[in-house]
Design a protein around this motif. Structure first.
Motif, PDB file in Angstrom:
ATOM      1  N   GLY A  11       9.720  -8.440   1.909  1.00 36.81           N
ATOM      2  CA  GLY A  11       8.268  -8.420   1.772  1.00 36.81           C
ATOM      3  C   GLY A  11       7.865  -7.107   1.114  1.00 36.81           C
ATOM      4  O   GLY A  11       8.710  -6.311   0.690  1.00 36.81           O
ATOM      5  N   GLY A  12       6.556  -6.894   1.011  1.00 34.81           N
ATOM      6  CA  GLY A  12       6.089  -5.608   0.498  1.00 34.81           C
ATOM      7  C   GLY A  12       6.112  -5.466  -1.002  1.00 34.81           C
ATOM      8  O   GLY A  12       6.405  -4.387  -1.530  1.00 34.81           O
ATOM      9  N   SER A  13       5.799  -6.554  -1.740  1.00 36.53           N
ATOM     10  CA  SER A  13       5.740  -6.460  -3.198  1.00 36.53           C
ATOM     11  C   SER A  13       4.658  -5.468  -3.616  1.00 36.53           C
ATOM     12  O   SER A  13       3.881  -4.981  -2.787  1.00 36.53           O
ATOM     13  N   LYS A  14       4.598  -5.204  -4.907  1.00 36.28           N
ATOM     14  CA  LYS A  14       3.683  -4.165  -5.399  1.00 36.28           C
ATOM     15  C   LYS A  14       2.225  -4.476  -5.118  1.00 36.28           C
ATOM     16  O   LYS A  14       1.381  -3.580  -5.157  1.00 36.28           O
ATOM     17  N   ASP A  15       1.916  -5.742  -4.821  1.00 38.87           N
ATOM     18  CA  ASP A  15       0.542  -6.110  -4.481  1.00 38.87           C
ATOM     19  C   ASP A  15       0.296  -6.116  -2.977  1.00 38.87           C
ATOM     20  O   ASP A  15      -0.807  -6.406  -2.519  1.00 38.87           O
ATOM     21  N   SER A  16       1.330  -5.798  -2.210  1.00 38.62           N
ATOM     22  CA  SER A  16       1.221  -5.811  -0.754  1.00 38.62           C
ATOM     23  C   SER A  16       0.454  -4.593  -0.253  1.00 38.62           C
ATOM     24  O   SER A  16       0.495  -3.520  -0.855  1.00 38.62           O
ATOM     25  N   GLN A  17      -0.199  -4.766   0.882  1.00 38.95           N
ATOM     26  CA  GLN A  17      -0.907  -3.646   1.500  1.00 38.95           C
ATOM     27  C   GLN A  17       0.013  -2.863   2.428  1.00 38.95           C
ATOM     28  O   GLN A  17       0.251  -1.671   2.245  1.00 38.95           O
ATOM     29  N   ILE A  18       0.581  -3.541   3.418  1.00 39.96           N
ATOM     30  CA  ILE A  18       1.327  -2.836   4.452  1.00 39.96           C
ATOM     31  C   ILE A  18       2.686  -2.364   3.964  1.00 39.96           C
ATOM     32  O   ILE A  18       3.204  -1.335   4.411  1.00 39.96           O
ATOM     33  N   GLY A  19       3.322  -3.085   3.036  1.00 39.38           N
ATOM     34  CA  GLY A  19       4.621  -2.655   2.520  1.00 39.38           C
ATOM     35  C   GLY A  19       4.542  -1.286   1.867  1.00 39.38           C
ATOM     36  O   GLY A  19       5.433  -0.436   2.037  1.00 39.38           O
ATOM     37  N   ILE A  20       3.491  -1.057   1.114  1.00 41.43           N
ATOM     38  CA  ILE A  20       3.297   0.234   0.453  1.00 41.43           C
ATOM     39  C   ILE A  20       3.136   1.339   1.493  1.00 41.43           C
ATOM     40  O   ILE A  20       3.676   2.443   1.341  1.00 41.43           O
ATOM     41  N   VAL A  21       2.424   1.044   2.575  1.00 43.14           N
ATOM     42  CA  VAL A  21       2.240   2.032   3.642  1.00 43.14           C
ATOM     43  C   VAL A  21       3.582   2.386   4.277  1.00 43.14           C
ATOM     44  O   VAL A  21       3.878   3.560   4.527  1.00 43.14           O
ATOM     45  N   HIS A  22       4.421   1.383   4.535  1.00 43.15           N
ATOM     46  CA  HIS A  22       5.757   1.641   5.087  1.00 43.15           C
ATOM     47  C   HIS A  22       6.551   2.573   4.167  1.00 43.15           C
ATOM     48  O   HIS A  22       7.186   3.528   4.640  1.00 43.15           O
ATOM     49  N   ARG A  23       6.536   2.296   2.889  1.00 41.98           N
ATOM     50  CA  ARG A  23       7.314   3.105   1.950  1.00 41.98           C
ATOM     51  C   ARG A  23       6.804   4.546   1.912  1.00 41.98           C
ATOM     52  O   ARG A  23       7.606   5.493   1.871  1.00 41.98           O
ATOM     53  N   LYS A  24       5.500   4.710   1.930  1.00 41.83           N
ATOM     54  CA  LYS A  24       4.934   6.062   1.934  1.00 41.83           C
ATOM     55  C   LYS A  24       5.322   6.807   3.209  1.00 41.83           C
ATOM     56  O   LYS A  24       5.634   8.003   3.167  1.00 41.83           O
ATOM     57  N   ALA A  25       5.292   6.104   4.323  1.00 43.64           N
ATOM     58  CA  ALA A  25       5.640   6.731   5.600  1.00 43.64           C
ATOM     59  C   ALA A  25       7.095   7.195   5.608  1.00 43.64           C
ATOM     60  O   ALA A  25       7.407   8.303   6.056  1.00 43.64           O
ATOM     61  N   ILE A  26       7.987   6.357   5.110  1.00 43.01           N
ATOM     62  CA  ILE A  26       9.408   6.721   5.058  1.00 43.01           C
ATOM     63  C   ILE A  26       9.622   7.893   4.107  1.00 43.01           C
ATOM     64  O   ILE A  26      10.385   8.827   4.393  1.00 43.01           O
ATOM     65  N   ASN A  27       8.938   7.877   2.977  1.00 43.77           N
ATOM     66  CA  ASN A  27       9.116   8.920   1.971  1.00 43.77           C
ATOM     67  C   ASN A  27       8.628  10.286   2.433  1.00 43.77           C
ATOM     68  O   ASN A  27       9.069  11.311   1.912  1.00 43.77           O
ATOM     69  N   LEU A  28       7.739  10.310   3.401  1.00 45.82           N
ATOM     70  CA  LEU A  28       7.114  11.573   3.802  1.00 45.82           C
ATOM     71  C   LEU A  28       8.146  12.582   4.301  1.00 45.82           C
ATOM     72  O   LEU A  28       8.041  13.775   4.033  1.00 45.82           O
ATOM     73  N   HIS A  29       9.172  12.106   5.027  1.00 46.55           N
ATOM     74  CA  HIS A  29      10.212  13.014   5.523  1.00 46.55           C
ATOM     75  C   HIS A  29      11.439  13.047   4.615  1.00 46.55           C
ATOM     76  O   HIS A  29      12.291  13.928   4.775  1.00 46.55           O
ATOM     77  N   GLY A  30      11.552  12.083   3.712  1.00 45.12           N
ATOM     78  CA  GLY A  30      12.634  12.099   2.739  1.00 45.12           C
ATOM     79  C   GLY A  30      14.021  11.908   3.310  1.00 45.12           C
ATOM     80  O   GLY A  30      15.014  12.324   2.700  1.00 45.12           O
TER      81      GLY A  30
END
Length: 381
Positions: A11-30
């Motif tokens: 899930g979480g295609s480029k048009d998704s709302q929550i998928g993008i949030v998950h990716r940003k959250a994971i990226n925050l700590h790297g």
């Protein structure tokens, strides 16, 4: 240094709302890198999303079954999968990855039935895998500090709890078919037995459980269908009895005009109370018998250092939703990393919402539905 983890997303295609949030959250700590995915049922969307995210096309899959099977064969298989699909698919997707030996982070609600949730819990335990559920709000610093204050007995024994999660999006327009991104939420074929309680009511239940450790003994629920009487609930009023004799009331709504995303929690004890609001997340209001109330900020010297070590930004800055979500992911990823090193996990390493919390969320949903069907009668939990 230990190599950072890798993960995939269903899930979480480029048009998704929550998928993008998950990716940003994971990226925050790297600490983890996205290396594969099946982002959509439409493979063209998966390819487009993968290209945008710079993922090797060989690790873009037509469906989650192919993804789980192919990743399980790789010597560099992913360390965990993030499942950000609609409710009805959570069980099958999570089951497939657990059977493939891959740790799981799943959006809430965990499944659409308690039976399915219990099965996933047992499967994760059988295969010795870590399983987290995206109860994001438990990641907020001041909620985590509130938990410590309650544990220490600062407000005495809990007597009463007031929780509400209010939004307005279903009241704004004639709803059915008007919003393709959210319309599925009130469709029982996709959402399950509940919309409002399953979508946001479970956040109230999870935060209260996180803060107090109290277990629900019985509840009385009235689930309303104001917008679409032939579909699922959009508002609910729930009375709670807890195992220590305390009582509570939850109001959860998607038709409360004037509220974009209001999550407020009040815990009232024999010696004082603690109140927190997500819209003012940096602050706790603390009241004690025979003392004036205080508003404690995230930047205060009174906040314990072990809470502050988790800060992404200094205490004087406003902490937001993505930072809280990032903390949940950080705890989950740290536990996987420690386990991967062959180290024994302690209870403190599992300081994130687990599959057990997801099971209790499903029990909460089903008991609310049962109570409503019985004319808003009390039911044992």
């Amino acid at each position: 240094m230990f190599k950072r983890l890798t993960y995939g997303m269903v899930g979480g295609s480029k048009d998704s709302q929550i998928g993008i949030v998950h990716r940003k959250a994971i990226n925050l700590h790297g600490k983890a890198e996205l290396v594969c995915g099946s982002f959509s049922r439409n493979f063209k969307n998966t390819l487009a999303t993968g290209k945008e995210l710079k993922i090797d096309e060989k690790r873009l899959y037509k469906n989650y079954e192919e993804m789980a099977e192919e990743e399980a064969k790789r010597p560099d298989k992913i360390d965990f999968v993030s499942i950000v699909t609609p409710n009805s698919s959570h069980y099958e997707v999570a089951k497939k990855f657990l059977e493939s030996g891959i740790n799981v982070m799943c959006e809430k609600p965990l499944t659409i039935t308690l039976k399915e949730a219990e099965e996933l819990k047992q499967l994760a335990r059988k295969n010795n895998l870590l399983f987290a559920v995206a109860y994001t709000f438990t990641g907020y610093s001041m909620l985590r500090y509130a938990r410590e204050l309650i544990k220490r007995g600062e407000i005495g024994e809990v007597r009463f709890i007031n929780g509400r999660y209010l939004s307005e999006w279903m009241a704004k327009v004639p709803f059915a078919g008007k919003n393709s991104r959210h319309e599925w939420r009130s469709d029982p074929k996709v959402s399950g037995v509940s919309n409002c309680v399953a979508d946001i009511g479970v956040h109230v239940e999870s935060v209260v459980s996180f803060l107090t450790g109290l277990k629900i003994k019985s509840l009385n629920a009235r689930m309303d269908k104001f917008v679409e009487p032939d579909r699922l609930d959009d508002n609910a009023s729930i009375l709670i009895n807890y195992d220590n004799g305390a009582e509570g009331i939850y109001w959860t709504s998607q038709i409360a005009m004037g509220h974009e995303n209001t999550l407020d929690i009040g815990i009232y004890g024999t010696k004082g109370s603690i109140e927190w609001s997500q819209e003012h997340a940096n602050y706790l209001k603390i009241s004690k018998v025979n003392h004036p109330f205080i508003t404690l900020s995230r930047g205060s010297e009174s906040v314990d250092d072990f809470i502050k070590t988790d800060y992404v930004t200094p205490g004087g800055h406003q902490e937001g939703y993505v930072e809280a979500f990032a903390r949940v992911y950080d705890k989950f990823i740290s536990a996987i990393t420690k386990k991967k090193k062959g180290e024994l996990l302690e209870q403190r390493d599992l300081d994130f919402p687990t599959v057990e919390d997801g099971v209790e969320g499903m029990r909460f949903i089903e008991k609310c539905v049962e109570s409503t069907k019985r004319g808003a009668s009390w039911v044992e939990f």
